[in-house]
Scaffold this motif. Structure first.
Motif, PDB file in Angstrom:
ATOM      1  N   ALA A  10       7.155  -4.493  -5.509  1.00  0.00           N
ATOM      2  CA  ALA A  10       7.540  -3.498  -4.509  1.00  0.00           C
ATOM      3  C   ALA A  10       7.077  -4.011  -3.149  1.00  0.00           C
ATOM      4  O   ALA A  10       6.031  -4.657  -3.053  1.00  0.00           O
ATOM      5  N   PRO A  11       7.840  -3.741  -2.102  1.00  0.00           N
ATOM      6  CA  PRO A  11       7.437  -4.206  -0.772  1.00  0.00           C
ATOM      7  C   PRO A  11       6.188  -3.478  -0.279  1.00  0.00           C
ATOM      8  O   PRO A  11       6.109  -2.250  -0.349  1.00  0.00           O
ATOM      9  N   LEU A  12       5.218  -4.234   0.208  1.00  0.00           N
ATOM     10  CA  LEU A  12       3.992  -3.649   0.728  1.00  0.00           C
ATOM     11  C   LEU A  12       4.045  -3.543   2.245  1.00  0.00           C
ATOM     12  O   LEU A  12       4.779  -4.268   2.912  1.00  0.00           O
ATOM     13  N   HIS A  13       3.232  -2.643   2.779  1.00  0.00           N
ATOM     14  CA  HIS A  13       3.137  -2.479   4.226  1.00  0.00           C
ATOM     15  C   HIS A  13       1.669  -2.399   4.621  1.00  0.00           C
ATOM     16  O   HIS A  13       0.775  -2.272   3.771  1.00  0.00           O
ATOM     17  N   GLY A  14       1.408  -2.475   5.921  1.00  0.00           N
ATOM     18  CA  GLY A  14       0.048  -2.440   6.408  1.00  0.00           C
ATOM     19  C   GLY A  14      -0.595  -1.077   6.230  1.00  0.00           C
ATOM     20  O   GLY A  14       0.059  -0.076   5.914  1.00  0.00           O
ATOM     21  N   GLY A  15      -1.899  -1.044   6.448  1.00  0.00           N
ATOM     22  CA  GLY A  15      -2.662   0.184   6.309  1.00  0.00           C
ATOM     23  C   GLY A  15      -4.100  -0.144   5.950  1.00  0.00           C
ATOM     24  O   GLY A  15      -4.486  -1.316   5.846  1.00  0.00           O
TER      25      GLY A  15
ATOM     26  N   LEU B  13      -2.862 -11.961   3.264  1.00  0.00           N
ATOM     27  CA  LEU B  13      -2.168 -13.239   3.439  1.00  0.00           C
ATOM     28  C   LEU B  13      -0.678 -13.048   3.670  1.00  0.00           C
ATOM     29  O   LEU B  13      -0.052 -13.807   4.417  1.00  0.00           O
ATOM     30  N   ARG B  14      -0.107 -12.040   3.015  1.00  0.00           N
ATOM     31  CA  ARG B  14       1.339 -11.811   3.084  1.00  0.00           C
ATOM     32  C   ARG B  14       1.721 -10.571   3.896  1.00  0.00           C
ATOM     33  O   ARG B  14       2.866 -10.451   4.320  1.00  0.00           O
ATOM     34  N   VAL B  15       0.799  -9.631   4.055  1.00  0.00           N
ATOM     35  CA  VAL B  15       1.154  -8.339   4.644  1.00  0.00           C
ATOM     36  C   VAL B  15       0.402  -8.141   5.960  1.00  0.00           C
ATOM     37  O   VAL B  15      -0.828  -8.015   5.959  1.00  0.00           O
ATOM     38  N   PRO B  16       1.108  -8.083   7.088  1.00  0.00           N
ATOM     39  CA  PRO B  16       0.439  -7.828   8.370  1.00  0.00           C
ATOM     40  C   PRO B  16      -0.154  -6.421   8.404  1.00  0.00           C
ATOM     41  O   PRO B  16       0.365  -5.481   7.789  1.00  0.00           O
ATOM     42  N   GLY B  17      -1.268  -6.291   9.114  1.00  0.00           N
ATOM     43  CA  GLY B  17      -1.824  -4.970   9.350  1.00  0.00           C
ATOM     44  C   GLY B  17      -2.686  -4.413   8.241  1.00  0.00           C
ATOM     45  O   GLY B  17      -2.905  -3.199   8.177  1.00  0.00           O
ATOM     46  N   ILE B  18      -3.225  -5.267   7.380  1.00  0.00           N
ATOM     47  CA  ILE B  18      -4.143  -4.800   6.337  1.00  0.00           C
ATOM     48  C   ILE B  18      -5.545  -4.705   6.940  1.00  0.00           C
ATOM     49  O   ILE B  18      -6.142  -5.713   7.327  1.00  0.00           O
ATOM     50  N   ALA B  19      -6.057  -3.483   7.039  1.00  0.00           N
ATOM     51  CA  ALA B  19      -7.413  -3.242   7.534  1.00  0.00           C
ATOM     52  C   ALA B  19      -8.321  -3.016   6.329  1.00  0.00           C
ATOM     53  O   ALA B  19      -8.214  -1.988   5.651  1.00  0.00           O
TER      54      ALA B  19
ATOM     55  N   ASN C 125     -16.497  -1.332  10.958  1.00  0.00           N
ATOM     56  CA  ASN C 125     -16.103  -0.509   9.821  1.00  0.00           C
ATOM     57  C   ASN C 125     -14.894  -1.050   9.088  1.00  0.00           C
ATOM     58  O   ASN C 125     -14.589  -0.617   7.983  1.00  0.00           O
ATOM     59  N   SER C 126     -14.155  -1.964   9.697  1.00  0.00           N
ATOM     60  CA  SER C 126     -12.992  -2.549   9.026  1.00  0.00           C
ATOM     61  C   SER C 126     -12.771  -3.959   9.548  1.00  0.00           C
ATOM     62  O   SER C 126     -13.304  -4.364  10.578  1.00  0.00           O
ATOM     63  N   TRP C 127     -11.958  -4.682   8.804  1.00  0.00           N
ATOM     64  CA  TRP C 127     -11.650  -6.083   9.121  1.00  0.00           C
ATOM     65  C   TRP C 127     -10.145  -6.262   8.984  1.00  0.00           C
ATOM     66  O   TRP C 127      -9.560  -5.916   7.957  1.00  0.00           O
ATOM     67  N   GLN C 128      -9.512  -6.790  10.032  1.00  0.00           N
ATOM     68  CA  GLN C 128      -8.092  -7.083   9.975  1.00  0.00           C
ATOM     69  C   GLN C 128      -7.892  -8.392   9.233  1.00  0.00           C
ATOM     70  O   GLN C 128      -8.150  -9.467   9.765  1.00  0.00           O
ATOM     71  N   ALA C 129      -7.481  -8.290   7.987  1.00  0.00           N
ATOM     72  CA  ALA C 129      -7.308  -9.492   7.170  1.00  0.00           C
ATOM     73  C   ALA C 129      -6.226 -10.375   7.780  1.00  0.00           C
ATOM     74  O   ALA C 129      -5.124  -9.906   8.078  1.00  0.00           O
ATOM     75  N   PRO C 130      -6.493 -11.662   7.976  1.00  0.00           N
ATOM     76  CA  PRO C 130      -5.526 -12.540   8.643  1.00  0.00           C
ATOM     77  C   PRO C 130      -4.322 -12.858   7.767  1.00  0.00           C
ATOM     78  O   PRO C 130      -4.428 -12.989   6.548  1.00  0.00           O
TER      79      PRO C 130
END
Length: 427
Positions: free
Chosen positions: A369-374, A393-399, A5-10
């Motif tokens: 603006a600073p982005l965060h995972g989610g 590519l830049r933000v850890p934790g992008i599902a 259902n989701s993919w952890q973008a590297p």
């Protein structure tokens, strides 16, 4: 990594050094299949895209009387043959199938029912159906101007002159022009309103000429006379819009990415990416075998009118979230009628991850603006999956939700992106 259902973008841990090859152009593939079906003899379409949209087009053409077979060299499409009775065409969520195949249904004697995914019922098609009816087609859409609708074929279409509002999609115009050689009188289309994506119109005219038609354009009037089409062999270019995330990747991660097979001359709107790379601070070098992109020191903020290249908006918007200053994307109000309302979806999802992104009347305003995972929701839209990959590519934790959606244009995208970030050379 995907869980279905989701993919952890590297995340890119260092500068990129990769070579990629993207599949064939969806826009060219489906136009080639249509023109092949309208030809006097079979056509071998080489290196076509193999994706959901392309398969839906082949299935639709088979229902209309133009079967195809997969060979070692590509897909061989047979000419349309007439038939009787009632058939159904599954549109999925493919705009090209929903727009390009109804004119073909008028050429035979079948009653053809068109319907697809819930999302396709929200995508505009009324101007095309209205124009076809004015040209003599027998259409029942229940006054919805959207699927489901029925085309009752009566053995051909007279054609002639018609006005068309193609401001919501250039595909309305392309649909009429592609089928026009088979109309008794051809077609003369007078545009009402400015269509988006002039490159796609140029693509349609170029491919008509390659298959033996003689289209003419005078400002906002197009004329395609009757013609017998024939082209035994046609090769599809790589999809330059699908290449967009790979092109912009080194602008965010640094290093170099080479896209193999990038054509030296093309009508594809994705070729604009070369100038975008330079405008945003990178370097793009095209030679006879591909495009090499190298990242710069920073991504520059920019004012971009994407009216002619609207399908690139999701990836470009994701990229501009990391720019060194404010940016604005304009000229893309028509994206509200694509696979989803792309402007609303991008503003919602990018803001939810910490971005400062607001909708405008015809685009997006993006401030650093600073982005965060989610979770990055993708709304059954293949281009949003690609945008989510760029963010990762830049933000850890992008599902990235529903990554399989990208199969609309690039079934192997997730695997190719993982290889890109690892630095593998697969070209």
């Amino acid at each position: 990594m995907t869980d279905g259902n989701s993919w952890q973008a590297p995340v890119a841990e260092g500068a990129l050094d990769a070579s990629v090859r993207v599949p064939g152009s969806k826009s060219i593939t489906n136009r080639a299949f249509v023109l092949a079906a309208l030809s006097a003899g079979p056509t071998l379409v080489r290196e076509p895209l193999d994706s959901r949209d392309a398969r839906l087009m082949l299935a639709a053409l088979a229902e209309l009387g133009a079967p195809a077979e997969h060979t070692a060299d590509g897909v061989r499409v047979q000419p349309l043959t007439d038939g009787a009775g009632s058939v159904s065409v599954a549109l999925g969520n493919a705009g090209t199938v929903a727009r390009f195949t109804p004119p073909l249904a008028t050429l035979g004697s079948r009653t053809v029912h068109f319907d697809g995914d819930p999302a396709i019922r929200r995508r505009p098609v009324a101007p095309l159906l209205t124009a076809l009816a004015a040209l003599g087609a027998d259409i029942d859409d229940g006054d919805r101007g959207a699927p489901p609708f029925t085309v009752r074929g009566h053995g051909g279409l007279r054609g002639g002159a018609v006005e068309l509002d193609s401001s919501a999609s250039s595909q309305f115009l392309s649909a009429l022009l592609l089928a026009a050689p088979a109309f008794t009188e051809g077609v003369t289309v007078r545009l009402v309103g400015r269509p988006p994506s002039e490159p796609h119109i140029a693509m349609t005219l170029d491919m008509l000429r390659r298959f033996g038609a003689s289209p003419e354009r005078h400002a906002d009037e197009f004329h395609v006379p009757p013609a017998t089409l024939a082209l035994a062999d046609y090769r599809v270019e790589p999809d330059l819009s699908t290449a967009a995330p790979f092109v912009v990747a080194p602008l965010l991660a640094g290093g170099t990415v080479r896209i193999e097979g990038w054509p030296v001359e093309t009508t594809q709107p994705g070729d604009w990416l070369r100038s975008l790379v330079r405008e945003l601070g990178g370097k793009a070098v095209l030679d006879g075998t591909g495009l090499t992109v190298t990242g710069g020191e920073a991504v520059r903020g920019a004012e971009l009118n994407l009216h002619e290249v609207g399908e690139l908006t999701p990836v470009v918007a994701a990229l501009l979230c990391f720019a060194d200053g404010p940016s604005r994307i304009s000229g893309v109000a028509h994206l509200r009628g694509h696979e989803t309302d792309r402007l609303a979806a991008l503003a919602t999802e990018l803001t939810a991850l910490g971005g400062d992104v607001t909708e405008t009347e015809d685009g997006l305003r993006i401030r650093p603006a600073p982005l965060h995972g989610g979770t990055f929701h993708t709304y059954d839209d293949h281009r949003l999956v690609m945008a989510g990959a760029v963010l990762g590519l830049r933000v850890p934790g992008i599902a990235v939700a529903d990554p399989a959606t990208v199969g609309k244009t690039f079934p192997g995208f997730v695997e190719a992106w993982d290889r890109l970030v690892r630095g593998d050379r697969d070209g």
